[in-house]
Design an enzyme around this catalytic site. Structure first.
Site, PDB file in Angstrom:
ATOM      1  N   ASN A 147     -67.776  97.036 -36.792  1.00  0.00           N
ATOM      2  CA  ASN A 147     -67.982  95.965 -37.780  1.00  0.00           C
ATOM      3  C   ASN A 147     -67.603  94.575 -37.263  1.00  0.00           C
ATOM      4  OD1 ASN A 147     -67.171  98.139 -40.597  1.00  0.00           O
ATOM      5  ND2 ASN A 147     -69.186  97.521 -39.869  1.00  0.00           N
ATOM      6  N   ASP A 207     -69.715 102.206 -48.570  1.00  0.00           N
ATOM      7  CA  ASP A 207     -70.859 101.468 -48.030  1.00  0.00           C
ATOM      8  C   ASP A 207     -71.761 100.923 -49.142  1.00  0.00           C
ATOM      9  OD1 ASP A 207     -72.413 100.390 -46.035  1.00  0.00           O
ATOM     10  OD2 ASP A 207     -73.609 102.204 -45.760  1.00  0.00           O
TER      11      ASP A 207
HETATM   12  C1  IPE Z   1     -69.685 102.157 -42.152  1.00  0.00           C
HETATM   13  O1  IPE Z   1     -70.610 101.324 -42.759  1.00  0.00           O
HETATM   14  C2  IPE Z   1     -68.365 101.465 -42.012  1.00  0.00           C
HETATM   15  C3  IPE Z   1     -67.636 101.207 -43.253  1.00  0.00           C
HETATM   16  C4  IPE Z   1     -68.040 101.518 -44.460  1.00  0.00           C
HETATM   17  C5  IPE Z   1     -66.378 100.551 -43.096  1.00  0.00           C
HETATM   18  P1  IPE Z   1     -71.635 100.424 -41.911  1.00  0.00           P
HETATM   19  O2  IPE Z   1     -72.404  99.662 -42.903  1.00  0.00           O
HETATM   20  O3  IPE Z   1     -70.879  99.665 -40.882  1.00  0.00           O
HETATM   21  O4  IPE Z   1     -72.501 101.544 -41.185  1.00  0.00           O
HETATM   22  P2  IPE Z   1     -73.948 101.440 -40.549  1.00  0.00           P
HETATM   23  O5  IPE Z   1     -73.972 100.229 -39.663  1.00  0.00           O
HETATM   24  O6  IPE Z   1     -74.915 101.313 -41.674  1.00  0.00           O
HETATM   25  O7  IPE Z   1     -74.122 102.734 -39.808  1.00  0.00           O
HETATM   26  C1  IPE Z   2     -69.498  98.396 -46.507  1.00  0.00           C
HETATM   27  O1  IPE Z   2     -70.553  97.680 -47.060  1.00  0.00           O
HETATM   28  C2  IPE Z   2     -68.320  97.526 -46.146  1.00  0.00           C
HETATM   29  C3  IPE Z   2     -68.065  97.418 -44.701  1.00  0.00           C
HETATM   30  C4  IPE Z   2     -68.763  97.975 -43.760  1.00  0.00           C
HETATM   31  C5  IPE Z   2     -66.939  96.602 -44.317  1.00  0.00           C
HETATM   32  P1  IPE Z   2     -71.607  96.921 -46.153  1.00  0.00           P
HETATM   33  O2  IPE Z   2     -71.111  95.548 -45.892  1.00  0.00           O
HETATM   34  O3  IPE Z   2     -71.931  97.728 -44.946  1.00  0.00           O
HETATM   35  O4  IPE Z   2     -72.847  96.872 -47.128  1.00  0.00           O
HETATM   36  P2  IPE Z   2     -74.370  97.067 -46.732  1.00  0.00           P
HETATM   37  O5  IPE Z   2     -74.467  98.405 -46.059  1.00  0.00           O
HETATM   38  O6  IPE Z   2     -74.732  95.948 -45.821  1.00  0.00           O
HETATM   39  O7  IPE Z   2     -75.088  97.044 -48.025  1.00  0.00           O
HETATM   40 MG    MG Z   3     -73.300  99.178 -44.579  1.00  0.00          MG
END
Ligand code: IPE
Ligand code: IPE
Ligand code: MG
Length: 239
Positions: free
Chosen positions: A68, A20
């Site tokens: 997602n 993340d």
């Molecule tokens: C969790 O991250 C999913 C992945 C890393 C694939 P998110 O960015 O989707 O989680 P939330 O929305 O902050 O809980």
């Molecule tokens: C994790 O990084 C990747 C996926 C969830 C696919 P994010 O895209 O959630 O990054 P932040 O949390 O917005 O910084």
């Molecule tokens: Mg995220």
């Protein structure tokens, strides 16, 4: 440490990672979010290599959740393209004795991606090195529902006595049926939640939350997480 030596810790057999912080990493640099996803994909390869080197047997990485899909289509497309590239280069992993597995519902994924996933799993099935497991269109709740539905179907067909359903049979119908439970879960990015990852499997996993964003994550961060893990006293309900 004397002489610049590294302290030696028992290495967890299975590490789960919530990758993340890609978006925030890019934003901080004034780049589009997609740049963060690209960097994040590189970091995953690097960390898996390092895990293989230090003797970790399984890495499960959360790459795309069932939630997602709510993101803008262009971002979803980029993540799917990165996955496509990773899969096209999967033979690189196969040659390094890596076994590849994928968790999650593949039905909504593009046909070519599903084919590449099947191929990567098939071609690496006999590998005896680290198992790298990517969670794609994965959700912990959806996984539990999937297992319950499969068992209910068997029971309705008269092929399974409901009284035979216990924890170990239930686990055989989860996507993770071939894997032991994770010993250590790492979530970078500063968020303190599991976001629907491995709800069943994390029952007794040790959690380490870290303030680094995933694209900045290095082997040294992994060492720090393992050092924290090594200090924990795992009791599994005992004393
Ligand atoms: C969790 O991250 C999913 C992945 C890393 C694939 P998110 O960015 O989707 O989680 P939330 O929305 O902050 O809980
Ligand atoms: C994790 O990084 C990747 C996926 C969830 C696919 P994010 O895209 O959630 O990054 P932040 O949390 O917005 O910084
Ligand atoms: Mg995220």
């Amino acid at each position: 440490m004397p002489n610049g030596q590294k302290e030696q810790f028992p290495v967890p057999k299975h590490i789960a990672i919530i990758m993340d912080g890609n978006g925030r990493w890019a934003q901080k640099r004034g780049l589009p979010r997609n740049a963060g996803h690209r960097q994040g994909a590189k970091v995953l390869e690097n960390i898996c290599d390092y895990c293989q080197k230090i003797g970790v047997r399984y890495v499960t990485a959360y790459a795309f959740s069932t939630e997602n899909w709510k993101r803008p289509q262009a971002e979803v497309d980029t993540i799917m393209d990165l996955l496509r590239n990773y899969l096209k280069e999967a033979s690189k992993q196969t040659r390094r004795n890596v076994r590849l597995l994928f968790l999650g519902d593949r039905t909504p994924l593009a046909g070519d991606i599903r084919q590449l996933m099947d191929q990567a799993e098939r071609e690496s099935a006999g590998n005896t090195g680290i198992t790298v497991c990517m969670a794609i269109n994965y959700g912990g709740r959806a996984e539990i529902v999937h297992s319950a539905r499969s068992l209910a179907r068997l029971a309705a067909q008269g092929r399974l006595d409901p009284d035979r359903i216990d924890e170990s049979l239930f686990a055989q119908y989860l996507y993770t049926k071939e894997m032991p439970s994770p010993d250590l879960l790492i979530r970078p990015s500063g968020e303190l939640r599991i976001s629907n990852f491995l709800l069943w499997q994390l029952a007794y996993t040790e959690f380490v939350f870290m303030d680094v964003l995933w694209p900045d994550f290095t082997p040294s961060h992994l060492d720090q997480a393992i050092a924290q893990y090594a200090k924990r006293n795992r009791r599994f309900g005992g004393i």
